[in-house]
Design a protein around this motif. Structure first.
Motif, PDB file in Angstrom:
ATOM      1  N   ASN A  46      71.654   1.367 -67.884  1.00 45.11           N
ATOM      2  CA  ASN A  46      70.606   0.723 -68.686  1.00 45.11           C
ATOM      3  C   ASN A  46      71.054  -0.648 -69.191  1.00 45.11           C
ATOM      4  O   ASN A  46      70.959  -0.979 -70.381  1.00 45.11           O
ATOM      5  N   LYS A  62      66.227 -11.872 -65.914  1.00 40.23           N
ATOM      6  CA  LYS A  62      64.919 -11.213 -66.028  1.00 40.23           C
ATOM      7  C   LYS A  62      65.134  -9.706 -66.007  1.00 40.23           C
ATOM      8  O   LYS A  62      66.005  -9.205 -65.302  1.00 40.23           O
ATOM      9  N   SER A  63      64.342  -8.991 -66.755  1.00 41.90           N
ATOM     10  CA  SER A  63      64.506  -7.549 -66.774  1.00 41.90           C
ATOM     11  C   SER A  63      63.247  -6.877 -67.286  1.00 41.90           C
ATOM     12  O   SER A  63      62.339  -7.528 -67.808  1.00 41.90           O
ATOM     13  N   GLY A  64      63.197  -5.552 -67.141  1.00 43.42           N
ATOM     14  CA  GLY A  64      62.063  -4.779 -67.635  1.00 43.42           C
ATOM     15  C   GLY A  64      62.176  -4.505 -69.120  1.00 43.42           C
ATOM     16  O   GLY A  64      63.150  -4.887 -69.792  1.00 43.42           O
ATOM     17  N   ASN A  65      61.196  -3.806 -69.637  1.00 46.84           N
ATOM     18  CA  ASN A  65      61.118  -3.565 -71.084  1.00 46.84           C
ATOM     19  C   ASN A  65      62.269  -2.735 -71.634  1.00 46.84           C
ATOM     20  O   ASN A  65      62.638  -2.876 -72.794  1.00 46.84           O
ATOM     21  N   ARG A  66      62.837  -1.846 -70.809  1.00 45.98           N
ATOM     22  CA  ARG A  66      63.864  -0.940 -71.310  1.00 45.98           C
ATOM     23  C   ARG A  66      65.140  -1.659 -71.748  1.00 45.98           C
ATOM     24  O   ARG A  66      65.875  -1.144 -72.586  1.00 45.98           O
ATOM     25  N   LYS A  68      64.992  -5.096 -72.457  1.00 42.78           N
ATOM     26  CA  LYS A  68      64.529  -6.381 -72.965  1.00 42.78           C
ATOM     27  C   LYS A  68      65.322  -6.813 -74.193  1.00 42.78           C
ATOM     28  O   LYS A  68      65.619  -7.997 -74.388  1.00 42.78           O
ATOM     29  N   HIS A  69      65.703  -5.845 -75.015  1.00 45.03           N
ATOM     30  CA  HIS A  69      66.448  -6.159 -76.234  1.00 45.03           C
ATOM     31  C   HIS A  69      67.880  -6.606 -75.948  1.00 45.03           C
ATOM     32  O   HIS A  69      68.567  -7.132 -76.837  1.00 45.03           O
TER      33      HIS A  69
END
Length: 208
Positions: A46, A62-66, A68-69
């Motif tokens: 992750n 760039k990345s997905g929501n999981r 994002k933080h």
């Protein structure tokens, strides 16, 4: 010839992922095949992932929501894992090291290859499996020079299977082959083709 599948790749990653330092905050894949392994590792841990060129050129991750933080400016990542799927001579990994020399002053970089030959153990920080050479991987199978000395089935391998009506060993099958929907497109010449298990070989006069 040693063969490694996508299942083997993921199994080795899952089995050995504990070897990866816990402070790693970014995964960097070496194109092209290294991106496959890098993405699998990033998904399992992750963590954000990027490719080598984007990292060197300081392009935004760039990345997905999981995760994002976890996205931040590249210069703020301090512990980088550089990944390739395999290592033989160490050429690609050495090129990666050279391209990352400037970042190495302020960043802790760990180099990993999933599959390596025994002779390359001292060329890498981490590896997951010793795989002797010669070898071929599922993700590069259709682009390997050894296909020039291979015999390959047509139906269900290079193209979809014909229907019972099309599989008549005559005119209907010829029409099927001329218009068959492609499954894979080899980028090298194949030595010979066979139809089903009856071993009717057709030498290739052109690349398939």
């Amino acid at each position: 010839m040693q063969y490694r599948s996508l299942v083997n790749l993921n199994e080795q990653i899952v089995r050995n992922i504990h070897q990866i330092p816990e402070n790693i905050d970014l995964i960097v894949g070496i194109p092209r095949s290294g991106l496959l392994a890098a993405n699998l590792i990033a998904l399992h841990l992750n963590l954000p992932v990027t490719d080598l060129q984007s990292f060197v050129c300081k392009l935004d991750v760039k990345s997905g929501n999981r995760v994002k933080h976890l996205i931040k400016p590249l210069e703020e990542y301090r512990n980088i894992l550089v990944v390739d799927d395999s290592l033989l001579t160490g050429k690609a990994m050495n090129e990666a090291r050279l391209s990352l020399q400037s970042q190495a002053k302020s960043t802790n970089i760990t180099y990993l290859a999933v599959f390596i030959v025994k002779e390359a153990i001292g060329l890498i920080d981490l590896y997951f499996d010793i795989c002797p050479f010669p070898r071929v991987s599922e993700w590069n199978l259709m682009h390997h020079n050894f296909l020039e000395s291979c015999v390959m089935d047509i139906d269900g391998v290079l193209c979809v299977d014909p229907t019972d009506d099309e599989n008549d060993d005559g005119l209907e099958y010829a029409k099927f082959i001329a218009n068959a929907r492609t499954l894979f497109r080899p980028s090298v010449r194949i030595g010979a083709l066979i139809k089903d298990n009856r071993f009717r070989s057709f030498l290739c006069s052109n690349s398939v």
